[in-house]
Motif scaffolding. Structure first.
Motif, PDB file in Angstrom:
ATOM      1  N   MET A  54     -18.856   5.462  11.640  1.00  0.00           N
ATOM      2  CA  MET A  54     -18.316   4.654  12.740  1.00  0.00           C
ATOM      3  C   MET A  54     -18.609   5.329  14.077  1.00  0.00           C
ATOM      4  O   MET A  54     -18.975   4.662  15.061  1.00  0.00           O
ATOM      5  CB  MET A  54     -16.807   4.451  12.560  1.00  0.00           C
ATOM      6  CG  MET A  54     -16.454   3.554  11.380  1.00  0.00           C
ATOM      7  SD  MET A  54     -14.680   3.116  11.313  1.00  0.00           S
ATOM      8  CE  MET A  54     -13.998   4.518  10.405  1.00  0.00           C
ATOM      9  N   ASP A  58     -20.897   3.824  17.134  1.00  0.00           N
ATOM     10  CA  ASP A  58     -20.365   3.719  18.494  1.00  0.00           C
ATOM     11  C   ASP A  58     -21.305   4.417  19.477  1.00  0.00           C
ATOM     12  O   ASP A  58     -21.607   3.904  20.552  1.00  0.00           O
ATOM     13  CB  ASP A  58     -18.969   4.363  18.507  1.00  0.00           C
ATOM     14  CG  ASP A  58     -18.170   4.021  19.739  1.00  0.00           C
ATOM     15  OD1 ASP A  58     -17.562   4.945  20.319  1.00  0.00           O
ATOM     16  OD2 ASP A  58     -18.128   2.838  20.127  1.00  0.00           O
ATOM     17  N   THR A  78     -15.921   1.169  24.537  1.00  0.00           N
ATOM     18  CA  THR A  78     -15.998   0.228  23.436  1.00  0.00           C
ATOM     19  C   THR A  78     -14.860  -0.772  23.529  1.00  0.00           C
ATOM     20  O   THR A  78     -13.707  -0.394  23.721  1.00  0.00           O
ATOM     21  CB  THR A  78     -15.889   0.966  22.085  1.00  0.00           C
ATOM     22  OG1 THR A  78     -16.671   2.152  22.131  1.00  0.00           O
ATOM     23  CG2 THR A  78     -16.346   0.081  20.940  1.00  0.00           C
ATOM     24  N   SER A  79     -15.197  -2.038  23.415  1.00  0.00           N
ATOM     25  CA  SER A  79     -14.207  -3.097  23.414  1.00  0.00           C
ATOM     26  C   SER A  79     -13.903  -3.526  21.969  1.00  0.00           C
ATOM     27  O   SER A  79     -12.752  -3.703  21.583  1.00  0.00           O
ATOM     28  CB  SER A  79     -14.747  -4.270  24.238  1.00  0.00           C
ATOM     29  OG  SER A  79     -14.007  -5.430  24.019  1.00  0.00           O
ATOM     30  N   ASN A  80     -14.951  -3.699  21.183  1.00  0.00           N
ATOM     31  CA  ASN A  80     -14.804  -4.057  19.772  1.00  0.00           C
ATOM     32  C   ASN A  80     -15.870  -3.359  18.954  1.00  0.00           C
ATOM     33  O   ASN A  80     -17.006  -3.214  19.413  1.00  0.00           O
ATOM     34  CB  ASN A  80     -15.034  -5.558  19.542  1.00  0.00           C
ATOM     35  CG  ASN A  80     -14.129  -6.432  20.343  1.00  0.00           C
ATOM     36  OD1 ASN A  80     -14.375  -6.666  21.516  1.00  0.00           O
ATOM     37  ND2 ASN A  80     -13.083  -6.902  19.722  1.00  0.00           N
ATOM     38  N   LEU A  81     -15.516  -2.969  17.768  1.00  0.00           N
ATOM     39  CA  LEU A  81     -16.505  -2.447  16.840  1.00  0.00           C
ATOM     40  C   LEU A  81     -16.135  -2.972  15.478  1.00  0.00           C
ATOM     41  O   LEU A  81     -15.002  -2.800  15.022  1.00  0.00           O
ATOM     42  CB  LEU A  81     -16.528  -0.906  16.853  1.00  0.00           C
ATOM     43  CG  LEU A  81     -17.636  -0.238  16.009  1.00  0.00           C
ATOM     44  CD1 LEU A  81     -18.083   1.071  16.647  1.00  0.00           C
ATOM     45  CD2 LEU A  81     -17.240  -0.033  14.574  1.00  0.00           C
ATOM     46  N   SER A  82     -17.092  -3.626  14.839  1.00  0.00           N
ATOM     47  CA  SER A  82     -16.844  -4.215  13.534  1.00  0.00           C
ATOM     48  C   SER A  82     -17.943  -3.715  12.606  1.00  0.00           C
ATOM     49  O   SER A  82     -19.103  -4.059  12.784  1.00  0.00           O
ATOM     50  CB  SER A  82     -16.894  -5.734  13.644  1.00  0.00           C
ATOM     51  OG  SER A  82     -16.665  -6.324  12.397  1.00  0.00           O
ATOM     52  N   ILE A  83     -17.561  -2.879  11.639  1.00  0.00           N
ATOM     53  CA  ILE A  83     -18.552  -2.259  10.765  1.00  0.00           C
ATOM     54  C   ILE A  83     -18.389  -2.759   9.336  1.00  0.00           C
ATOM     55  O   ILE A  83     -17.261  -2.893   8.838  1.00  0.00           O
ATOM     56  CB  ILE A  83     -18.495  -0.713  10.836  1.00  0.00           C
ATOM     57  CG1 ILE A  83     -19.583  -0.059   9.969  1.00  0.00           C
ATOM     58  CG2 ILE A  83     -17.109  -0.182  10.447  1.00  0.00           C
ATOM     59  CD1 ILE A  83     -19.831   1.419  10.281  1.00  0.00           C
ATOM     60  N   VAL A 109     -23.235  -6.691  24.127  1.00  0.00           N
ATOM     61  CA  VAL A 109     -22.945  -7.000  22.727  1.00  0.00           C
ATOM     62  C   VAL A 109     -24.203  -6.709  21.933  1.00  0.00           C
ATOM     63  O   VAL A 109     -25.294  -7.126  22.324  1.00  0.00           O
ATOM     64  CB  VAL A 109     -22.579  -8.493  22.524  1.00  0.00           C
ATOM     65  CG1 VAL A 109     -22.207  -8.736  21.066  1.00  0.00           C
ATOM     66  CG2 VAL A 109     -21.454  -8.911  23.450  1.00  0.00           C
ATOM     67  N   GLY A 110     -24.046  -6.003  20.844  1.00  0.00           N
ATOM     68  CA  GLY A 110     -25.231  -5.716  20.059  1.00  0.00           C
ATOM     69  C   GLY A 110     -24.910  -5.442  18.614  1.00  0.00           C
ATOM     70  O   GLY A 110     -23.745  -5.508  18.201  1.00  0.00           O
ATOM     71  N   GLU A 111     -25.939  -5.165  17.855  1.00  0.00           N
ATOM     72  CA  GLU A 111     -25.721  -4.807  16.471  1.00  0.00           C
ATOM     73  C   GLU A 111     -26.320  -3.438  16.196  1.00  0.00           C
ATOM     74  O   GLU A 111     -27.240  -2.992  16.877  1.00  0.00           O
ATOM     75  CB  GLU A 111     -26.299  -5.863  15.525  1.00  0.00           C
ATOM     76  CG  GLU A 111     -27.799  -5.928  15.478  1.00  0.00           C
ATOM     77  CD  GLU A 111     -28.281  -6.505  14.171  1.00  0.00           C
ATOM     78  OE1 GLU A 111     -27.819  -7.587  13.776  1.00  0.00           O
ATOM     79  OE2 GLU A 111     -29.133  -5.855  13.522  1.00  0.00           O
ATOM     80  N   SER A 126     -23.212  -3.238  11.800  1.00  0.00           N
ATOM     81  CA  SER A 126     -22.080  -3.423  12.703  1.00  0.00           C
ATOM     82  C   SER A 126     -22.394  -4.312  13.887  1.00  0.00           C
ATOM     83  O   SER A 126     -23.552  -4.453  14.277  1.00  0.00           O
ATOM     84  CB  SER A 126     -21.637  -2.075  13.274  1.00  0.00           C
ATOM     85  OG  SER A 126     -21.351  -1.137  12.267  1.00  0.00           O
ATOM     86  N   THR A 127     -21.353  -4.866  14.439  1.00  0.00           N
ATOM     87  CA  THR A 127     -21.407  -5.509  15.740  1.00  0.00           C
ATOM     88  C   THR A 127     -20.570  -4.661  16.674  1.00  0.00           C
ATOM     89  O   THR A 127     -19.458  -4.264  16.314  1.00  0.00           O
ATOM     90  CB  THR A 127     -20.787  -6.915  15.693  1.00  0.00           C
ATOM     91  OG1 THR A 127     -21.417  -7.655  14.671  1.00  0.00           O
ATOM     92  CG2 THR A 127     -20.977  -7.617  17.021  1.00  0.00           C
ATOM     93  N   THR A 129     -19.248  -4.262  20.806  1.00  0.00           N
ATOM     94  CA  THR A 129     -19.146  -4.795  22.165  1.00  0.00           C
ATOM     95  C   THR A 129     -18.644  -3.694  23.084  1.00  0.00           C
ATOM     96  O   THR A 129     -17.660  -3.031  22.763  1.00  0.00           O
ATOM     97  CB  THR A 129     -18.173  -5.991  22.209  1.00  0.00           C
ATOM     98  OG1 THR A 129     -18.630  -6.996  21.300  1.00  0.00           O
ATOM     99  CG2 THR A 129     -18.128  -6.580  23.610  1.00  0.00           C
TER     100      THR A 129
END
Lengths: 135, 135, 135, 135
Positions: A54, A58, A78-83, A109-111, A126-127, A129
């Motif tokens: 993670m 990031d 970091t606003s959001n991190l979805s792994i 926003v990226g992956e 992951s996505t 933001t």
């Protein structure tokens, strides 16, 4: 505007002086990092931990942002991190590839895809933001 | 094993007989669908709605799974869907591209990107996880 | 500032005149909606579809924002929606409960839980982020 | 079946012997942890980092699973973690509260909220999914 890999490495070292991971390349809207295999402190059979993956995810997105924004991106948060953990990483280095899909003045926003070195199948995906602070 | 586009279209029509969206292509671990511009019932200025984009995202991942599993994938159900809306779609057709990143016996994880036709920048970007029921 | 349930219902009817779902209550930072069981057009054994659950999730968060912002929230657009389907809904009504966790001038982040009526266990659970346009 | 806080603490210490964070309580389907303020190594003005918050989020969900499964949950691995950073944490301790929303034989899905001590507004909010290995 893009910044060179060398310029981005300078900024990265300022922000993360103790990081074992290092930047391999920076291209338009993209960045690649490598986390060398950790030969110390690891219990037999252990590979890279979820939190380490993670953290690397990031970081590589932040590096891609620096590649586009330079020093202006330094205080991005970091606003959001979805792994999504897809499979257990192998022993060895871990490669992280970030691709920014949308870059605004204030938002990125990226992956990010993580790979065990020499393996084409991602071990995590992951996505991320980031919010880019105003000047 | 992969299934041909024609075979997948047959299965899709069985599952979604009233869908305005249609399958453009099916390749190994990938699928592309197109949702034609809706010329009726749309208020002036309106483009594709968020829910319509979520529905298309969900569908194109299902189609990619059918492409790999054939009829065995018919009763697959969405486990997670995470969509990031990047920009407002333009008027016109909407293209949806799914890529399965990990396909197990019981689980499929992939990403879906939505595009306004003729525009290379995605308008939305998603991660979708499906559970594939046992035989 | 909060708006009454009646005021929010007025705004909702303006934005979604054809919605089968309706608002049950609006409280500070919260909203509850109900989607009545659809007795028509459903194949035997079918319950609420994934897309219908995503649409309701999206709507109830919008309603919660209207409850806080009134008409100023009307043009809010979904930025991210991440839904986890936990179990198959039962036949019957579907209840949607939104809770805004963070409300800024331009951004709202919250969670939504969906329930089959009379069942305390959520059938789905989501995080939704909305962007609130400037006046 | 639930396990006592003391039993869970035993398992936690086995899995994370060096963790600065500790378990405050374990209840049915819930767990609370506290990460004491780190008074060393922190640059002036710095608070808890994003990665530290992600690690704590991951850990407290694991603890909640141990609370329900005991030792059987020890080798549970994170499948997905989606964290939303809502606001900058204050200086001081960080509290993490996990709630399992769905617990199956093989899967646990829940949410985690992080708080600055003495502040009722969450600083971060996550969804976490764990896979529980078969015996």
């Amino acid at each position: 505007m893009g910044f060179s890999t060398e310029q981005v490495v300078e900024v990265f070292k300022k922000g993360f002086p103790e990081s074992r991971a290092f930047i391999e390349s920076v291209e338009p809207m993209k960045a690649t990092m490598r986390l060398p295999a950790n030969t110390k402190h690891l219990r037999p059979g252990a590979t890279v931990s979820g939190p380490a993956m993670m953290t690397l995810t990031d970081a590589v997105m932040w590096v891609a942002i620096i590649g586009e924004k330079g020093e202006k991106g330094f205080n991005s948060v970091t606003s959001n991190l979805s792994i999504n953990f897809l499979s257990r990483p192998k022993h060895g280095d871990l490669i992280a590839k970030a691709e920014i899909l949308k870059l605004g003045r204030r938002l990125a926003v990226g992956e990010v895809r993580l790979y065990s070195a020499d393996d084409p199948e991602p071990v995590a995906f992951s996505t991320v933001t980031y919010v880019i602070p105003s000047d």
